[in-house]
Structures are given as structure tokens and as C-alpha cells.
Scaffold this active site. Structure first.
Site, mmCIF file in Angstrom:
data_model
loop_
_atom_site.group_PDB
_atom_site.id
_atom_site.type_symbol
_atom_site.label_atom_id
_atom_site.label_comp_id
_atom_site.label_asym_id
_atom_site.label_seq_id
_atom_site.Cartn_x
_atom_site.Cartn_y
_atom_site.Cartn_z
ATOM 1 N N GLN A 102 0.900 -1.229 0.076
ATOM 2 C CA GLN A 102 0.041 -0.109 0.120
ATOM 3 C C GLN A 102 1.087 1.198 0.130
ATOM 4 O OE1 GLN A 102 -3.550 -0.456 2.797
ATOM 5 N NE2 GLN A 102 -1.975 -1.690 3.685
ATOM 6 N N ASN A 103 2.134 1.102 0.255
ATOM 7 C CA ASN A 103 3.169 2.055 0.485
ATOM 8 C C ASN A 103 3.417 2.944 -1.106
ATOM 9 O OD1 ASN A 103 2.938 1.501 3.114
ATOM 10 N ND2 ASN A 103 4.974 0.502 3.092
ATOM 11 N N VAL A 104 3.823 3.795 -0.918
ATOM 12 C CA VAL A 104 3.840 4.731 -2.169
ATOM 13 C C VAL A 104 5.560 5.129 -2.145
ATOM 14 C CG1 VAL A 104 1.688 5.473 -2.778
ATOM 15 C CG2 VAL A 104 3.282 7.055 -1.233
ATOM 16 N N HIS A 120 -1.319 1.198 -4.575
ATOM 17 C CA HIS A 120 -1.780 2.994 -4.429
ATOM 18 C C HIS A 120 -0.684 3.705 -5.171
ATOM 19 C CE1 HIS A 120 -4.265 1.864 -0.340
ATOM 20 N NE2 HIS A 120 -4.785 1.119 -1.780
ATOM 21 N N CYS A 148 2.025 19.298 -17.762
ATOM 22 C CA CYS A 148 2.449 17.943 -18.521
ATOM 23 C C CYS A 148 2.954 18.819 -19.720
ATOM 24 C CB CYS A 148 0.845 17.360 -19.052
ATOM 25 S SG CYS A 148 1.304 16.181 -20.364
ATOM 26 N N CYS A 151 0.264 18.098 -23.127
ATOM 27 C CA CYS A 151 -0.884 18.818 -23.169
ATOM 28 C C CYS A 151 -0.958 20.124 -22.369
ATOM 29 C CB CYS A 151 -2.018 17.912 -23.149
ATOM 30 S SG CYS A 151 -2.396 17.386 -21.235
ATOM 31 N N ASN A 214 2.900 -6.666 13.583
ATOM 32 C CA ASN A 214 2.374 -5.454 13.870
ATOM 33 C C ASN A 214 2.664 -5.214 15.459
ATOM 34 O OD1 ASN A 214 0.773 -3.058 14.364
ATOM 35 N ND2 ASN A 214 -0.271 -3.435 12.456
HETATM 36 C C1 BV8 Z 1 -11.817 2.814 -3.702
HETATM 37 C C2 BV8 Z 1 -2.069 6.670 -1.476
HETATM 38 C C3 BV8 Z 1 -13.665 2.004 -5.103
HETATM 39 C C4 BV8 Z 1 -2.230 8.198 -1.267
HETATM 40 C C5 BV8 Z 1 -3.806 5.834 -0.110
HETATM 41 C C6 BV8 Z 1 -16.489 6.513 0.608
HETATM 42 C C7 BV8 Z 1 -16.439 6.913 -0.588
HETATM 43 C C8 BV8 Z 1 -15.565 6.332 -1.526
HETATM 44 C C9 BV8 Z 1 -14.734 5.411 -1.102
HETATM 45 C C10 BV8 Z 1 -14.866 5.141 0.294
HETATM 46 C C11 BV8 Z 1 -15.768 5.645 0.959
HETATM 47 N N1 BV8 Z 1 -15.529 4.902 2.384
HETATM 48 C C12 BV8 Z 1 -14.707 4.032 2.442
HETATM 49 C C13 BV8 Z 1 -14.142 4.211 1.119
HETATM 50 C C14 BV8 Z 1 -13.134 3.185 0.510
HETATM 51 C C15 BV8 Z 1 -11.847 4.107 0.823
HETATM 52 C C16 BV8 Z 1 -11.388 3.785 2.261
HETATM 53 O O1 BV8 Z 1 -11.077 2.511 2.393
HETATM 54 N N2 BV8 Z 1 -11.397 4.682 3.142
HETATM 55 C C17 BV8 Z 1 -10.917 4.551 4.233
HETATM 56 C C18 BV8 Z 1 -10.474 6.024 5.046
HETATM 57 C C19 BV8 Z 1 -12.161 3.983 5.334
HETATM 58 N N3 BV8 Z 1 -11.022 3.474 -0.061
HETATM 59 C C20 BV8 Z 1 -10.571 4.120 -1.324
HETATM 60 O O2 BV8 Z 1 -11.239 5.123 -1.605
HETATM 61 C C21 BV8 Z 1 -9.936 3.215 -2.458
HETATM 62 N N4 BV8 Z 1 -10.542 3.144 -3.437
HETATM 63 O O3 BV8 Z 1 -12.426 2.089 -2.493
HETATM 64 O O4 BV8 Z 1 -12.421 2.388 -5.098
HETATM 65 C C22 BV8 Z 1 -14.382 3.278 -4.769
HETATM 66 C C23 BV8 Z 1 -14.459 4.449 -5.754
HETATM 67 C C24 BV8 Z 1 -15.266 5.265 -5.572
HETATM 68 C C25 BV8 Z 1 -16.249 5.315 -4.679
HETATM 69 C C26 BV8 Z 1 -16.451 4.186 -3.841
HETATM 70 C C27 BV8 Z 1 -15.484 3.001 -3.731
HETATM 71 C C28 BV8 Z 1 -8.662 4.002 -2.427
HETATM 72 C C29 BV8 Z 1 -7.987 3.968 -1.351
HETATM 73 C C30 BV8 Z 1 -6.548 4.286 -1.284
HETATM 74 C C31 BV8 Z 1 -6.230 5.676 -0.954
HETATM 75 N N5 BV8 Z 1 -4.692 6.004 -0.824
HETATM 76 N N6 BV8 Z 1 -2.377 5.978 -0.198
HETATM 77 C C32 BV8 Z 1 -1.142 8.548 -0.327
HETATM 78 O O5 BV8 Z 1 -0.213 8.058 0.178
HETATM 79 O O6 BV8 Z 1 -1.031 9.732 -0.350
HETATM 80 S S1 BV8 Z 1 -4.147 5.119 1.464
HETATM 81 C C33 BV8 Z 1 -2.905 5.180 2.452
HETATM 82 O O7 BV8 Z 1 -3.447 5.091 3.646
HETATM 83 C C34 BV8 Z 1 -2.107 3.965 2.312
HETATM 84 O O8 BV8 Z 1 -1.715 3.610 1.178
HETATM 85 C C35 BV8 Z 1 -2.572 2.859 3.218
HETATM 86 O O9 BV8 Z 1 -3.402 2.069 2.469
HETATM 87 C C36 BV8 Z 1 -3.442 3.630 4.172
HETATM 88 C C37 BV8 Z 1 -2.710 3.806 5.518
HETATM 89 O O10 BV8 Z 1 -2.774 2.407 6.176
HETATM 90 P P1 BV8 Z 1 -1.485 1.691 6.493
HETATM 91 O O11 BV8 Z 1 -0.491 1.576 5.601
HETATM 92 O O12 BV8 Z 1 -1.906 0.753 7.067
HETATM 93 O O13 BV8 Z 1 -0.837 2.946 7.502
HETATM 94 P P2 BV8 Z 1 -1.461 3.118 9.091
HETATM 95 O O14 BV8 Z 1 -0.790 4.408 9.493
HETATM 96 O O15 BV8 Z 1 -2.999 3.310 8.818
HETATM 97 O O16 BV8 Z 1 -0.982 1.883 9.979
HETATM 98 C C38 BV8 Z 1 0.530 1.906 10.273
HETATM 99 C C39 BV8 Z 1 0.426 0.458 10.906
HETATM 100 O O17 BV8 Z 1 1.786 0.054 10.879
HETATM 101 C C40 BV8 Z 1 -0.551 0.435 12.388
HETATM 102 O O18 BV8 Z 1 -0.975 -0.547 12.430
HETATM 103 C C41 BV8 Z 1 0.934 0.482 13.301
HETATM 104 O O19 BV8 Z 1 0.559 -0.186 14.391
HETATM 105 C C42 BV8 Z 1 2.042 -0.478 12.442
HETATM 106 N N7 BV8 Z 1 3.311 -0.162 12.750
HETATM 107 C C43 BV8 Z 1 3.749 1.214 13.276
HETATM 108 N N8 BV8 Z 1 5.244 0.825 13.259
HETATM 109 C C44 BV8 Z 1 5.522 -0.503 12.892
HETATM 110 C C45 BV8 Z 1 4.287 -0.909 12.637
HETATM 111 N N9 BV8 Z 1 4.337 -2.164 12.085
HETATM 112 C C46 BV8 Z 1 5.411 -2.881 11.781
HETATM 113 N N10 BV8 Z 1 6.623 -2.420 12.223
HETATM 114 C C47 BV8 Z 1 6.775 -1.154 12.748
HETATM 115 N N11 BV8 Z 1 7.830 -0.539 13.095
#
Ligand code: BV8
Length: 245
Positions: A102-104, A120, A148, A151, A214
Site C-alpha cells: 500500500q506504500n508509495v 496505491h 504536462c 498537453c 504489527n
Molecule cells: C476505492 C495513496 C472504489 C495516497 C492511499 C466513501 C467514498 C469512497 C470510498 C470510500 C468511502 N468509504 C470508504 C471508502 C473506501 C476508501 C477507504 O478505505 N477509506 C477509508 C479511510 C475508510 N478506499 C478508497 O477510496 C480506495 N478506492 O475504494 O475505490 C471506490 C471508488 C469510489 C467510490 C467507492 C468505491 C482507494 C484507497 C487508496 C487511498 N490511498 N495512499 C497517499 O499515500 O497519499 S491510502 C494510504 O492510507 C496508504 O496507502 C494505506 O493504504 C493507508 C494507511 O494505512 P496503513 O498503510 O495501514 O498505515 P497506517 O498508518 O494506517 O497503519 C500503520 C500500521 O503500522 C499500524 O497498525 C501500526 O501499528 C503499524 N506499525 C507502526 N510501526 C511499525 C508498524 N508495523 C510494523 N513495524 C513497525 N515498526
């Protein structure tokens, strides 16, 4: 030395196909803040979910572009950590291995992982906001957004924003891999963002062993076959040694 259960070691040694999903936690020890971490400095007042959307870019393209430029700056200064390198090493030991992230930040590729599935996108790439063509090089101009070269439309980061569809090929492959692997590793992800979070459940449903790494519990922890509580940069190198040394 981190102890692992004989059952876990046996399952990993016997695995023919390992799939991995990583989240921001795997890059935490490289110095990249996770999404759960509070944003710092200028960005403390914003939530990532409020900036990583097409609406935010529409409303204030410069603000969103600058947020990504700040994050690119951080990413360009950090290195992969032992967790990234351990995953690249596991890929050498297993017949079939798929790393889905999921990382970018591109750190898995920098650590030597190949064929990484970027669900992502990648913050180090930009694309035309009109044609979606990826643009590898651009000139940062302070007052306006880079354009761009084909365009003239403004550039945007080549990442998937909330509300945007994932790259179809990446999602297809990820879902197919989750549905066919023997072992699924969920590493450093809170499992809050869909559809990435459903991959572990697809793996569980088809009978794969699911291993979570985790420091904190998530909604997957109670359902995982094994939950290894700790930092991936600590646990993964020990796991590689215990299973494949
Ligand atoms: C989609 C790129 C179909 C950008 C990211 C209402 C309308 C529309 C959509 C939705 C909606 N409600 C819900 C949704 C779906 C939505 C969603 O899930 N929303 C969430 C907020 C509820 N998803 C989407 O929109 C996706 N598309 O569904 O398309 C659609 C389309 C239209 C309409 C309906 C459906 C697209 C989602 C992609 C978003 N882009 N990233 C950017 O980076 O700027 S998401 C971004 O956040 C990351 O990529 C990643 O996915 C997410 C963060 O999550 P994690 O990576 O898990 O990180 P986090 O900080 O949360 O957790 C870190 C973890 O690591 C913790 O557990 C911690 O304990 C642990 N940790 C800490 N240190 C360590 C460790 N683990 C191991 N070792 C360590 N040392």
C-alpha cells in the site's frame, strides 16, 4: 533472540507460495511517518484522508502538490530498513512470492524486492491530471504547478487517492494472489483502508495461513493464524534466520 513457534517455522518452510501485504508500518523504522502518526509541522493541521483526495486537489492543487513534494523530500532522504531487506531475502527462498504494498515510497524496490505490486501508486512518479500519462521528470516551479509537457494540463502525483479506483491490473493480481497463496503475511498495516484490507480475509477464506506482524493489534489480529507483536524491522530478520538460515 525472538522465539517463533515450531508450527510457524514449519508452515513457512513448507510454503510454496507466499504473499505479503505491507503498509506504512514497514517504512516506519526508515523514518517515514505512518498515516496513524500525527502529521508534523506545517501538515499537523491536516488529516491525510483530507489531502489525499481528488476533491482536495481540485479545491487547492498547490496545497496538495506541496504536501506530496514535502513527502517526496522525506522519502528521497531515507533508506530501506532491515524489514524491507528481510522481505527481499524471503523472495529468494520461496518458489512463488508476491509482494503487494500500500506504500508509495518505493523502498521495497530499493531493498531489492522485484515485481512489487503497488496498489496505491508511487509518490516518486507524477502523471498528467488530464491524460493520466506518467511523467518521470518535471521542473518544480514555486508559484505554479508543473505542467504536462504533452498537453499542458497540471501534473498530479501518480498515487491512488481516496475515492479513486485502484489500478485494475494491480488489484486483479493482488486479489488472485491472495486467493492462491499458502501463506499470507500482513505487515505494518492497520487494515483500515479498503479494498487492500480485504486481501488478508480473502487469503483466510481460501485456507491460507495468515501471519500478522504489527506492534499493535488490529481487526485482523484475532483472526490471524499467527500474530507476531513487534516491529517488522526487528521481527522479519529474525524470522528469516529461524526459517531459512
Ligand atoms: C476505492 C495513496 C472504489 C495516497 C492511499 C466513501 C467514498 C469512497 C470510498 C470510500 C468511502 N468509504 C470508504 C471508502 C473506501 C476508501 C477507504 O478505505 N477509506 C477509508 C479511510 C475508510 N478506499 C478508497 O477510496 C480506495 N478506492 O475504494 O475505490 C471506490 C471508488 C469510489 C467510490 C467507492 C468505491 C482507494 C484507497 C487508496 C487511498 N490511498 N495512499 C497517499 O499515500 O497519499 S491510502 C494510504 O492510507 C496508504 O496507502 C494505506 O493504504 C493507508 C494507511 O494505512 P496503513 O498503510 O495501514 O498505515 P497506517 O498508518 O494506517 O497503519 C500503520 C500500521 O503500522 C499500524 O497498525 C501500526 O501499528 C503499524 N506499525 C507502526 N510501526 C511499525 C508498524 N508495523 C510494523 N513495524 C513497525 N515498526
Amino acid at each position: 533472540m525472538t522465539e517463533f513457534s515450531p508450527g510457524l517455522i514449519r508452515i513457512l518452510r513448507a510454503a510454496q507460495h507466499i504473499a505479503v501485504l505491507t503498509g506504512a508500518g514497514v517504512s516506519a523504522e526508515s523514518g517515514i511517518p505512518t498515516f496513524r502518526d500525527a502529521q508534523v509541522g506545517l501538515w499537523a493541521q491536516y488529516r491525510p484522508e483530507d489531502l489525499a483526495t481528488p476533491e482536495a486537489f481540485e479545491r487547492n492543487p498547490k496545497l496538495v502538490w506541496n504536501w506530496y513534494a514535502w513527502r517526496r523530500e522525506i522519502v528521497s532522504k531515507v533508506r530501506p530498513n532491515p524489514g524491507h531487506y528481510a522481505l527481499a531475502e524471503i523472495q529468494q527462498h520461496v518458489a512463488e512470492f508476491n509482494l503487494i504494498t500500500q506504500n508509495v515510497d518505493g523502498l521495497h524496490q530499493l531493498a531489492g524486492s522485484t515485481d512489487v505490486i503497488e496498489l496505491h501508486g508511487n509518490i516518486m512518479r507524477s502523471k498528467c491530471s488530464r491524460e493520466n500519462v506518467v511523467i518521470e521528470q518535471w521542473v518544480e516551479a514555486n508559484e505554479t504547478l508543473p505542467r504536462c509537457p504533452r498537453c499542458g494540463a497540471s501534473l498530479r502525483p501518480d498515487v491512488v487517492w481516496f475515492g479513486e479506483l485502484l489500478p485494475p491490473a494491480a488489484w486483479e493480481t493482488a486479489a488472485q494472489v491472495a486467493n492462491s497463496c499458502d501463506v499470507f503475511l500482513s505487515i505494518g498495516t492497520s487494515g483500515l483502508v479498503e479494498p487492500a484490507a480485504s486481501l488478508a480475509h480473502i487469503a483466510l477464506q481460501h485456507g491460507a495461513a495468515v501471519i500478522e506482524v504489527n506492534p499493535t493489534t488490529t481487526s485482523l489480529t484475532s483472526r490471524a493464524t499467527f500474530a507476531l507483536q513487534g516491529a517488522s524491522g526487528e521481527i522479519l530478520p529474525h524470522l528469516v534466520k529461524a526459517v531459512w538460515a
